[in-house]
Scaffold this motif. Structure first.
Motif, PDB file in Angstrom:
ATOM      1  N   GLN A 187       0.830  -1.213   0.000  1.00 28.14           N
ATOM      2  CA  GLN A 187       0.000   0.000   0.000  1.00 28.14           C
ATOM      3  C   GLN A 187       0.861   1.258   0.000  1.00 28.14           C
ATOM      4  O   GLN A 187       0.527   2.253  -0.636  1.00 28.14           O
ATOM      5  N   LYS A 188       1.988   1.204   0.727  1.00 20.20           N
ATOM      6  CA  LYS A 188       2.863   2.375   0.762  1.00 20.20           C
ATOM      7  C   LYS A 188       3.518   2.610  -0.600  1.00 20.20           C
ATOM      8  O   LYS A 188       3.688   3.757  -1.028  1.00 20.20           O
ATOM      9  N   VAL A 189       3.879   1.531  -1.260  1.00 19.96           N
ATOM     10  CA  VAL A 189       4.441   1.692  -2.613  1.00 19.96           C
ATOM     11  C   VAL A 189       3.396   2.322  -3.527  1.00 19.96           C
ATOM     12  O   VAL A 189       3.679   3.262  -4.270  1.00 19.96           O
ATOM     13  N   GLU A 190       2.190   1.802  -3.446  1.00 20.06           N
ATOM     14  CA  GLU A 190       1.120   2.328  -4.295  1.00 20.06           C
ATOM     15  C   GLU A 190       0.900   3.816  -4.024  1.00 20.06           C
ATOM     16  O   GLU A 190       0.761   4.626  -4.944  1.00 20.06           O
ATOM     17  N   ARG A 191       0.932   4.170  -2.745  1.00 16.47           N
ATOM     18  CA  ARG A 191       0.719   5.581  -2.392  1.00 16.47           C
ATOM     19  C   ARG A 191       1.881   6.441  -2.913  1.00 16.47           C
ATOM     20  O   ARG A 191       1.675   7.532  -3.449  1.00 16.47           O
ATOM     21  N   VAL A 193       4.009   5.908  -5.445  1.00 17.25           N
ATOM     22  CA  VAL A 193       4.084   6.101  -6.903  1.00 17.25           C
ATOM     23  C   VAL A 193       2.956   7.000  -7.410  1.00 17.25           C
ATOM     24  O   VAL A 193       3.071   7.598  -8.473  1.00 17.25           O
ATOM     25  N   ASN A 194       1.904   7.101  -6.626  1.00 17.39           N
ATOM     26  CA  ASN A 194       0.790   7.957  -7.040  1.00 17.39           C
ATOM     27  C   ASN A 194       0.836   9.346  -6.399  1.00 17.39           C
ATOM     28  O   ASN A 194      -0.094  10.134  -6.569  1.00 17.39           O
ATOM     29  N   CYS A 199       9.364  10.806  -3.839  1.00 15.88           N
ATOM     30  CA  CYS A 199       8.953  10.127  -2.611  1.00 15.88           C
ATOM     31  C   CYS A 199      10.011   9.110  -2.213  1.00 15.88           C
ATOM     32  O   CYS A 199      10.730   8.581  -3.060  1.00 15.88           O
ATOM     33  N   TYR A 200      10.076   8.868  -0.926  1.00 12.14           N
ATOM     34  CA  TYR A 200      11.104   7.947  -0.416  1.00 12.14           C
ATOM     35  C   TYR A 200      10.448   6.883   0.445  1.00 12.14           C
ATOM     36  O   TYR A 200       9.632   7.186   1.317  1.00 12.14           O
TER      37      TYR A 200
END
Lengths: 297, 386, 85
Positions: A187-191, A193-194, A199-200
């Motif tokens: 979910q954090k990756v999805e957030r 990239v969007n 973002c880190y």
């Protein structure tokens, strides 16, 4: 929504059994989706996943050098913008490539504000070259260049606070995750990239070979890091802590004793002074991120 | 149309007409006027490019790698320390066969720090797998940019290119120059057509690692591409001549080499001075000529051997130094190799390092030394300092 | 077989490397205990567990036998058994 059935990191890679970074790669791509381009640094993941011509990556992937993935990603992003293309641009790099040798390029890319997601898979040392210490190695961990010895308790410095450095760059989204909590990670990756802008995401990725535990215990070790407060899963949005995983904390001993890299702290007897220092690191983390769940009366 | 223009600004005009989608560069003397002018073009909407103001030369070229791999024509420019900082990326870009074009304002290397001209920087990267052209004047400098993009992007070549020119001597000098119209450049240089690219609809992995089972063959392919580049540069130079009237159909240029007994060999702007010196020596009845090298990589061995056939001695003017090398200069070794078993004497003269001026009388003195069989030495040292 | 320019390759060839030969212990599923929660599919570092009639199926051509699935299975439905070689 993350499509967990998406498989973009294939079988046949050469990671050790139970590899935390390999699991991270799979989960990252599930979170990012197939409309992604990955810039990788030199390191374990690069080597175990891309001996020519056997690539495990099913999204476009590029490796240039050890220290320049964020600059390469800057160029990719600029090119896509000119072409009117929409792929997510990710860096996936180890902690040595991130905390140490890649700092210059990362700082530049974040300052320029490229729309990229930089993901560090953090296994807390230079594993590809044989477990040498990095700026991400925790206090007192024994590595091949910070060995415990008669006059040494291992790595003399605490882990560099990399997420705060990126927060200071004005990154809109900075988060940590762990392979031990796969849904949270995806979910954090999805957030990330969007989220427009740089973002880190720093992912705790236990390394059975480098840390000294059985490969089947990768997630258990990851959970212990969180349960002891030595790793905190948090999200910072526009510089403010938005969320941190709360726990009923365990003493750090449980995490330390489970790994060979800290075993010297218990031989011949429990090293009260050093373990107290490590406990203090966990306590400070807990206070900073407010993770303690108070046991019910 | 001929205009009087500063060398750096002429480069910027040429680059604009090459339509790079991404420009990524870091300022360094004496390259700055190029990148400042490009930034102005972008700011004024005269150039449809993304201009990345990066944190270092290292990032500058790394971003070029990414942008090129993603399918864009890219450009950078640097000099001296900047090029050496890029060295790791240079080897990487050629290994990945990315057709990046970069202008090199040739400058000395520290220590001691020097902002002035010689060619140690690009010569030091001779093995990095980039083809290297050296401009004598601003017109060549402009034209080599069109030519270099065309050759670099040829799917039969796919090599990055240095367009080398002497810092300050060309970068900051005003000369009459013809900047071709955009339509003419477009007719010569087609839009970038990447051989392969990062694309989510057709994924590939780029820059994988090679085990001992594969590595050597990749290096062999790189060398073969460089061999093919010899022909490609000449063909592109010929085509350029047919379209623009200035032909670069050879990797060398002979100047008054007919019946020459002593030949000078040189790269870059020094050739202008050498030509004047040759004229004077010819007027004095001395059989002296110049062989100008347009390209150092690929090294035009056959052209050099042919052009120097029949001379008695060769004096190679070296704006570089390879400490510990018997000949001292890197170019002389290659010339000597081209003349292997001919019996022609080849001497190197390290000259004009760090901006030391080279005058016509120095060229004449070098010819004297060569004719007396003395060479493989520094020329023009201040004896009182050593 | 000609080399690809610039040491590039298309996806798929990693599957040429059958990592199942590394295995010392093999995961064996007890279907009666399995709750079909899908955790093992998600966490396998090889990505070599798939669904077959809703039950997890291990691809032994690639399974390295790390035991992570067995460790983490909430229903304790996976046992690691010594390979017979």
């Amino acid at each position: 929504m993350v499509d967990t059935s998406l498989e973009l990191f294939g079988c046949g890679h050469r990671a050790c059994g139970g590899c935390g970074p390999a699991l991270a790669a799979r989960l990252i791509l599930k979170g990012a989706g197939e409309n992604s381009i990955v810039a990788a640094s030199t390191g374990c993941m690069e080597v175990f996943s891309t001996p020519y011509p056997e690539t495990a990556w099913q999204v476009p992937w590029i490796h240039s050098l050890f220290e320049n993935a964020s600059a390469v990603a800057s160029g990719i992003e600029a090119s896509l913008k000119r072409q009117g293309r929409s792929e997510h641009v990710l860096c996936i790099c180890g902690d040595g490539a991130t905390f140490d040798i890649g700092m210059l390029c990362i700082s530049g890319a974040f300052e320029r504000g490229h729309d990229i997601t930089y993901i560090c898979y953090d296994n807390e040392a230079y594993m590809n070259t044989g477990v040498q210490r990095s700026g991400a190695t925790p206090y007192d961990a024994s590595t091949t260049t910070s060995p415990a010895g008669k006059e040494s308790f291992g790595n003399k410095r605490p882990k560099k606070d990399m997420p705060q450095i990126l927060v200071a760059h004005g990154a809109p989204y900075v988060a940590t995750a762990s392979v031990a909590y796969p849904n949270d990670l995806m979910q954090k990756v999805e957030r990330a990239v969007n989220t427009p802008g740089p973002c880190y995401l720093q992912i705790h990725a236990p390394c059975s070979t480098g840390w000294g535990f059985e490969g089947g215990k990768t997630m258990e070790i990851g959970k212990l890091a969180i349960q002891t407060g030595l790793w905190v899963n948090f999200e910072m949005v526009d510089g403010e802590i938005a969320k941190a995983k709360k726990v009923v904390r365990k003493p750090v001993d449980e995490y330390l004793m489970a790994q060979k890299r800290f075993r010297h702290l218990f031989k011949p007897a429990r090293n009260e002074e050093e373990i107290a220092k490590i406990q203090a690191i966990a306590d400070a983390n807990a206070a900073k991120y407010g993770i303690d769940i108070k046991p019910k009366e | 149309m001929m205009e009087i223009m500063e060398g750096s600004h002429a480069v910027a005009e040429a680059v604009k007409r090459c339509r790079p989608e991404v420009v990524s560069a870091y300022p360094i003397t004496p390259q700055t006027h190029i990148v400042e002018r490009l930034a102005e073009f972008v700011a004024d909407g005269e150039m449809e490019s993304d201009y990345l103001t990066v944190d270092s030369e290292f990032s500058a070229l790394s971003a070029c790698v990414g942008a090129s791999a993603a399918g864009s024509r890219v450009y950078s420019s640097t000099s001296s320390q900047g090029l050496i900082l890029m060295a790791e990326v240079c080897f990487n870009a050629s290994g990945m066969r990315l057709p990046i074009v970069m202008s090199i304002a040739n400058r000395a290397l520290g220590a001691p720090l020097s902002i002035w001209n010689d060619q140690q920087d690009s010569i030091a990267l001779r093995d990095s797998g980039w083809f290297q052209l050296y401009a004598e004047d601003v017109q060549e400098l402009v034209d080599y940019h069109f030519l270099s993009f065309r050759v670099a992007e040829d799917h039969n070549i796919l090599l990055p290119a240095f367009v080398c020119f002497d810092g300050f001597i060309l970068s900051h000098t005003y000369e009459p120059v013809d900047i071709p119209d955009q339509e003419e450049v477009d007719a010569y240089l087609p839009p970038f057509n990447p051989y392969q690219k990062l694309d989510a609809t057709d994924p590939i992995s780029m820059g994988m690692y090679a085990t001992p089972d594969y590595y050597m063959e990749f290096r062999y392919e790189l060398d073969r591409a460089m061999e093919r580049a010899s022909r490609a540069i000449k063909d592109a130079g010929q085509a350029f001549g047919e379209q623009f009237g200035r032909s670069y159909g050879s990797l060398v240029e002979e100047y008054r080499m007919d019946d020459a007994d002593t030949a000078l060999v040189a790269l870059g702007s020094i050739c202008g001075t050498v030509k004047d010196a040759v004229d004077e020596m010819r007027d004095a009845g001395r059989k002296v000529g110049l062989l100008k090298l347009r390209s150092f990589r690929p090294f035009p061995k056959e052209e050099v051997a042919k052009a120097l056939d029949g001379v008695s001695q060769v004096a190679v003017l070296e704006k570089n130094i390879s400490p510990g090398s018997a000949m001292k200069g890197a170019v002389g070794l290659e010339v000597k190799d081209a003349l292997w078993k001919t019996g022609i004497d080849v001497y190197s003269y390290v000259i004009g390092l760090g901006g030391r001026d080279v005058r016509k009388k120095d060229i004449a003195a070098v010819v004297d030394l060569a004719e007396r069989g003395r060479g493989d030495m520094f020329y023009g040292l201040r004896e009182e300092l050593i | 077989m000609a080399l690809n320019v610039g040491c590039a390759a298309r996806p798929g060839r990693a599957r040429d490397n059958k990592t199942g030969s590394w295995r010392v212990f093999r995961p064996v599923l007890d279907a009666e205990k399995c709750k079909k929660c899908g955790l093992c599919l998600l966490i396998c570092p090889e990505g070599c567990i798939s669904e077959d009639d809703e039950y997890p199926r291990v691809d032994y051509e690639y399974c390295k036998g790390c035991g992570l699935c067995a460790e983490e299975c909430p229903a304790e439905a996976i046992e690691m058994e010594q390979e017979e070689k």
